[in-house]
Design a protein around this motif. Structure first.
Motif, PDB file in Angstrom:
ATOM      1  N   PRO A  84       0.744   2.556   8.498  1.00 53.14           N
ATOM      2  CA  PRO A  84       1.415   1.257   8.506  1.00 53.14           C
ATOM      3  C   PRO A  84       0.628   0.266   9.362  1.00 53.14           C
ATOM      4  O   PRO A  84      -0.096   0.661  10.277  1.00 53.14           O
ATOM      5  CB  PRO A  84       2.785   1.565   9.123  1.00 53.14           C
ATOM      6  N   ARG A  85       0.802  -1.014   9.092  1.00 52.15           N
ATOM      7  CA  ARG A  85       0.038  -2.030   9.814  1.00 52.15           C
ATOM      8  C   ARG A  85       0.229  -1.920  11.322  1.00 52.15           C
ATOM      9  O   ARG A  85      -0.739  -1.985  12.085  1.00 52.15           O
ATOM     10  CB  ARG A  85       0.456  -3.441   9.368  1.00 52.15           C
ATOM     11  N   ALA A  86       1.475  -1.724  11.768  1.00 48.88           N
ATOM     12  CA  ALA A  86       1.731  -1.660  13.204  1.00 48.88           C
ATOM     13  C   ALA A  86       0.994  -0.483  13.841  1.00 48.88           C
ATOM     14  O   ALA A  86       0.428  -0.598  14.922  1.00 48.88           O
ATOM     15  CB  ALA A  86       3.238  -1.535  13.465  1.00 48.88           C
ATOM     16  N   THR A  87       0.993   0.657  13.146  1.00 48.35           N
ATOM     17  CA  THR A  87       0.292   1.831  13.667  1.00 48.35           C
ATOM     18  C   THR A  87      -1.210   1.600  13.679  1.00 48.35           C
ATOM     19  O   THR A  87      -1.906   1.976  14.626  1.00 48.35           O
ATOM     20  CB  THR A  87       0.622   3.072  12.816  1.00 48.35           C
ATOM     21  N   HIS A  88      -1.707   0.957  12.630  1.00 49.24           N
ATOM     22  CA  HIS A  88      -3.144   0.652  12.544  1.00 49.24           C
ATOM     23  C   HIS A  88      -3.565  -0.243  13.701  1.00 49.24           C
ATOM     24  O   HIS A  88      -4.594   0.012  14.355  1.00 49.24           O
ATOM     25  CB  HIS A  88      -3.440  -0.026  11.205  1.00 49.24           C
ATOM     26  N   VAL A  89      -2.786  -1.269  13.976  1.00 48.36           N
ATOM     27  CA  VAL A  89      -3.117  -2.190  15.069  1.00 48.36           C
ATOM     28  C   VAL A  89      -3.080  -1.445  16.396  1.00 48.36           C
ATOM     29  O   VAL A  89      -3.968  -1.610  17.239  1.00 48.36           O
ATOM     30  CB  VAL A  89      -2.139  -3.387  15.091  1.00 48.36           C
ATOM     31  N   GLN A 139     -11.824  -8.286  14.602  1.00 50.97           N
ATOM     32  CA  GLN A 139     -12.368  -6.941  14.806  1.00 50.97           C
ATOM     33  C   GLN A 139     -11.575  -5.882  14.050  1.00 50.97           C
ATOM     34  O   GLN A 139     -12.148  -4.940  13.498  1.00 50.97           O
ATOM     35  CB  GLN A 139     -12.356  -6.595  16.293  1.00 50.97           C
ATOM     36  N   PHE A 140     -10.245  -6.028  14.017  1.00 50.68           N
ATOM     37  CA  PHE A 140      -9.390  -5.016  13.413  1.00 50.68           C
ATOM     38  C   PHE A 140      -9.186  -5.231  11.917  1.00 50.68           C
ATOM     39  O   PHE A 140      -8.654  -4.359  11.234  1.00 50.68           O
ATOM     40  CB  PHE A 140      -8.010  -4.995  14.088  1.00 50.68           C
ATOM     41  N   GLY A 141      -9.572  -6.399  11.414  1.00 52.72           N
ATOM     42  CA  GLY A 141      -9.391  -6.697  10.005  1.00 52.72           C
ATOM     43  C   GLY A 141      -7.947  -6.902   9.614  1.00 52.72           C
ATOM     44  O   GLY A 141      -7.519  -6.510   8.521  1.00 52.72           O
ATOM     45  N   VAL A 142      -7.160  -7.530  10.508  1.00 55.68           N
ATOM     46  CA  VAL A 142      -5.751  -7.810  10.235  1.00 55.68           C
ATOM     47  C   VAL A 142      -5.460  -9.278  10.550  1.00 55.68           C
ATOM     48  O   VAL A 142      -6.274  -9.969  11.153  1.00 55.68           O
ATOM     49  CB  VAL A 142      -4.815  -6.911  11.079  1.00 55.68           C
ATOM     50  N   ALA A 143      -4.271  -9.729  10.132  1.00 53.65           N
ATOM     51  CA  ALA A 143      -3.873 -11.104  10.423  1.00 53.65           C
ATOM     52  C   ALA A 143      -3.503 -11.231  11.900  1.00 53.65           C
ATOM     53  O   ALA A 143      -3.088 -10.264  12.543  1.00 53.65           O
ATOM     54  CB  ALA A 143      -2.682 -11.496   9.550  1.00 53.65           C
ATOM     55  N   THR A 144      -3.635 -12.447  12.425  1.00 53.22           N
ATOM     56  CA  THR A 144      -3.336 -12.665  13.842  1.00 53.22           C
ATOM     57  C   THR A 144      -1.872 -12.388  14.169  1.00 53.22           C
ATOM     58  O   THR A 144      -1.564 -11.982  15.297  1.00 53.22           O
ATOM     59  CB  THR A 144      -3.672 -14.114  14.256  1.00 53.22           C
ATOM     60  N   ASN A 145      -0.970 -12.593  13.194  1.00 56.05           N
ATOM     61  CA  ASN A 145       0.445 -12.344  13.496  1.00 56.05           C
ATOM     62  C   ASN A 145       0.708 -10.858  13.743  1.00 56.05           C
ATOM     63  O   ASN A 145       1.608 -10.485  14.499  1.00 56.05           O
ATOM     64  CB  ASN A 145       1.353 -12.877  12.388  1.00 56.05           C
ATOM     65  N   GLY A 146      -0.107  -9.975  13.134  1.00 51.11           N
ATOM     66  CA  GLY A 146       0.021  -8.547  13.396  1.00 51.11           C
ATOM     67  C   GLY A 146      -0.373  -8.211  14.826  1.00 51.11           C
ATOM     68  O   GLY A 146       0.272  -7.403  15.495  1.00 51.11           O
ATOM     69  N   ILE A 147      -1.432  -8.876  15.310  1.00 52.82           N
ATOM     70  CA  ILE A 147      -1.869  -8.689  16.698  1.00 52.82           C
ATOM     71  C   ILE A 147      -0.799  -9.227  17.646  1.00 52.82           C
ATOM     72  O   ILE A 147      -0.440  -8.599  18.642  1.00 52.82           O
ATOM     73  CB  ILE A 147      -3.202  -9.415  16.957  1.00 52.82           C
ATOM     74  N   ARG A 148      -0.271 -10.410  17.314  1.00 49.02           N
ATOM     75  CA  ARG A 148       0.718 -11.054  18.187  1.00 49.02           C
ATOM     76  C   ARG A 148       1.982 -10.206  18.298  1.00 49.02           C
ATOM     77  O   ARG A 148       2.537 -10.045  19.392  1.00 49.02           O
ATOM     78  CB  ARG A 148       1.063 -12.445  17.644  1.00 49.02           C
ATOM     79  N   GLU A 149       2.450  -9.650  17.164  1.00 50.14           N
ATOM     80  CA  GLU A 149       3.648  -8.804  17.186  1.00 50.14           C
ATOM     81  C   GLU A 149       3.441  -7.592  18.099  1.00 50.14           C
ATOM     82  O   GLU A 149       4.333  -7.206  18.853  1.00 50.14           O
ATOM     83  CB  GLU A 149       3.981  -8.338  15.769  1.00 50.14           C
ATOM     84  N   PHE A 150       2.262  -7.005  18.002  1.00 53.10           N
ATOM     85  CA  PHE A 150       1.948  -5.849  18.836  1.00 53.10           C
ATOM     86  C   PHE A 150       1.974  -6.217  20.317  1.00 53.10           C
ATOM     87  O   PHE A 150       2.586  -5.520  21.145  1.00 53.10           O
ATOM     88  CB  PHE A 150       0.568  -5.306  18.450  1.00 53.10           C
ATOM     89  N   LEU A 151       1.331  -7.312  20.681  1.00 50.35           N
ATOM     90  CA  LEU A 151       1.251  -7.721  22.079  1.00 50.35           C
ATOM     91  C   LEU A 151       2.617  -8.108  22.628  1.00 50.35           C
ATOM     92  O   LEU A 151       2.955  -7.787  23.770  1.00 50.35           O
ATOM     93  CB  LEU A 151       0.270  -8.888  22.218  1.00 50.35           C
ATOM     94  N   THR A 206       0.830  -1.190   0.000  1.00 49.03           N
ATOM     95  CA  THR A 206       0.000   0.000   0.000  1.00 49.03           C
ATOM     96  C   THR A 206       0.870   1.248   0.000  1.00 49.03           C
ATOM     97  O   THR A 206       1.815   1.363   0.766  1.00 49.03           O
ATOM     98  CB  THR A 206      -0.913   0.012   1.243  1.00 49.03           C
ATOM     99  N   ASP A 207       0.555   2.212  -0.890  1.00 53.47           N
ATOM    100  CA  ASP A 207       1.321   3.447  -0.979  1.00 53.47           C
ATOM    101  C   ASP A 207       0.787   4.427   0.054  1.00 53.47           C
ATOM    102  O   ASP A 207       0.010   5.338  -0.262  1.00 53.47           O
ATOM    103  CB  ASP A 207       1.203   4.016  -2.396  1.00 53.47           C
ATOM    104  N   THR A 208       1.206   4.249   1.306  1.00 54.96           N
ATOM    105  CA  THR A 208       0.649   5.066   2.389  1.00 54.96           C
ATOM    106  C   THR A 208       1.055   6.528   2.280  1.00 54.96           C
ATOM    107  O   THR A 208       0.268   7.414   2.626  1.00 54.96           O
ATOM    108  CB  THR A 208       1.076   4.510   3.761  1.00 54.96           C
ATOM    109  N   VAL A 209       2.279   6.804   1.814  1.00 53.53           N
ATOM    110  CA  VAL A 209       2.738   8.191   1.716  1.00 53.53           C
ATOM    111  C   VAL A 209       1.864   8.956   0.730  1.00 53.53           C
ATOM    112  O   VAL A 209       1.392  10.076   1.016  1.00 53.53           O
ATOM    113  CB  VAL A 209       4.213   8.259   1.279  1.00 53.53           C
ATOM    114  N   PHE A 229      -6.272  -1.072  18.763  1.00 57.18           N
ATOM    115  CA  PHE A 229      -6.202  -1.676  20.088  1.00 57.18           C
ATOM    116  C   PHE A 229      -6.571  -0.658  21.166  1.00 57.18           C
ATOM    117  O   PHE A 229      -7.311  -0.965  22.099  1.00 57.18           O
ATOM    118  CB  PHE A 229      -4.792  -2.231  20.340  1.00 57.18           C
ATOM    119  N   MET A 230      -6.038   0.568  21.036  1.00 59.53           N
ATOM    120  CA  MET A 230      -6.343   1.596  22.020  1.00 59.53           C
ATOM    121  C   MET A 230      -7.839   1.919  22.008  1.00 59.53           C
ATOM    122  O   MET A 230      -8.459   2.048  23.061  1.00 59.53           O
ATOM    123  CB  MET A 230      -5.530   2.854  21.736  1.00 59.53           C
TER     124      MET A 230
END
Length: 302
Positions: free
Chosen positions: A83-88, A115-127, A3-6, A92-93
């Motif tokens: 970015p995915r990490a920021t989105h998660v 709920q967040f519409g992301v893969a579980t590994n994205g949630i796991r990395e955040f936690l 995704t071209d976030t910029v 989460f907040m």
């Protein structure tokens, strides 16, 4: 495809400027618009091409002007501009705040991923990232536990924040004229002025703007440990700020004014002025945190 976030963030920024009347009639030059948005010339050209394609901008004989009115439906959704990490982290907040999450609350990776519409590994990395600070704990079998945090923990963290940010502010003022940080700072100043003009309806947007501002200051002293540390700063301070709904609009408005004073000080490159503005804002942030901690402690648990 990545995704071209910029580009999408820049497109949304220009669309908001058109919607709010900051851009009207003939558009400024590409270079001026690029400076105001804080992106490269290639990115701003891509944005302008898409605006012309959508008839939001007209182009004739090399002159571009605002076309049809812009509205919120024209903008890319938040999920595509962060970015995915920021989105998660943001999701989460918001989940914690909506659910009045208290210490002892169980956290299920799969439920959050849905709920967040992301893969579980994205949630796991955040936690995993936040578990290092003792706020979240992995349970022996499955799932996670939110352990909460104390006033001492938050205030000790604040002491480190002051050291980092005062240092970063000093280094920011020493950046050469060619540094892209100045264009980003100018764009952020406009975002602050824009939000200040629409406080009645948009004061909840301050949390993200505050995060962007302080992260930009820290870009002047790139350090992987400071970057990692600031993740937990964002989580704790914004989480507690949002518990306290008393005078939220007034507090956010005052903080925006402090940010603008801080930005003006940075642009002056006067070391004494910068330190005064930085410490004054951080003193206000500490006071807000302390009040929020008291409100948090008073919230009933059941």
């Amino acid at each position: 495809m990545k995704t071209d976030t910029v580009y999408k963030k820049a497109f949304n920024r220009v669309a908001h400027m058109m919607r709010d009347g900051q851009l009207a009639g003939q558009l400024p030059s590409e270079n001026e618009l690029r400076r105001r948005v804080g992106v490269s010339r290639t990115t701003i050209r891509k944005v302008l091409e898409e605006l012309v394609h959508r008839a939001m901008v007209s182009e004739e004989n090399g002159i571009r002007a605002v076309g049809r009115p812009a509205n919120d439906d024209d903008c890319y959704p938040d999920a595509e501009t962060t970015p995915r990490a920021t989105h998660v982290e943001q999701q989460f907040m918001e989940w914690m705040l909506r659910g009045d999450t208290r210490p002892g609350t169980s956290i299920n990776e799969l439920d959050l991923a849905r709920q967040f519409g992301v893969a579980t590994n994205g949630i796991r990395e955040f936690l995993i990232r936040f578990s290092r600070f003792g706020l979240i704990e992995k349970r022996p079998n499955s799932g996670w536990l939110f352990k909460g945090f104390t006033e001492d923990f938050a205030l000790e963290l604040f002491e480190i924040r002051v050291m980092f940010e005062v240092r970063s502010a000093r280094l920011f003022s020493q950046q050469p004229d060619s540094s892209p940080l100045w264009a980003k700072l100018a764009a952020l100043k406009l975002s602050h002025i824009e939000l200040l003009e629409h406080m009645e309806s948009r004061f909840h947007d301050f949390s993200r703007l505050d995060n962007r501002f302080h992260r930009l200051i820290n870009e002047a002293s790139p350090n992987r440990f400071i970057d990692d540390f600031y993740d937990i700063i964002t989580f704790i301070f914004h989480y507690h700020y949002q518990w306290n709904k008393q005078d939220e609009k007034q507090r956010n408005q005052a903080a925006i004014v402090e940010h603008i004073v801080f930005i003006d000080a940075l642009e002056s490159r006067n070391a004494a002025r910068i330190e005064i503005a930085c410490r004054a804002h951080l003193d206000s942030a500490r006071e807000t945190l302390t009040r929020s901690l008291l409100v948090f402690d008073e919230i009933p648990t059941g």
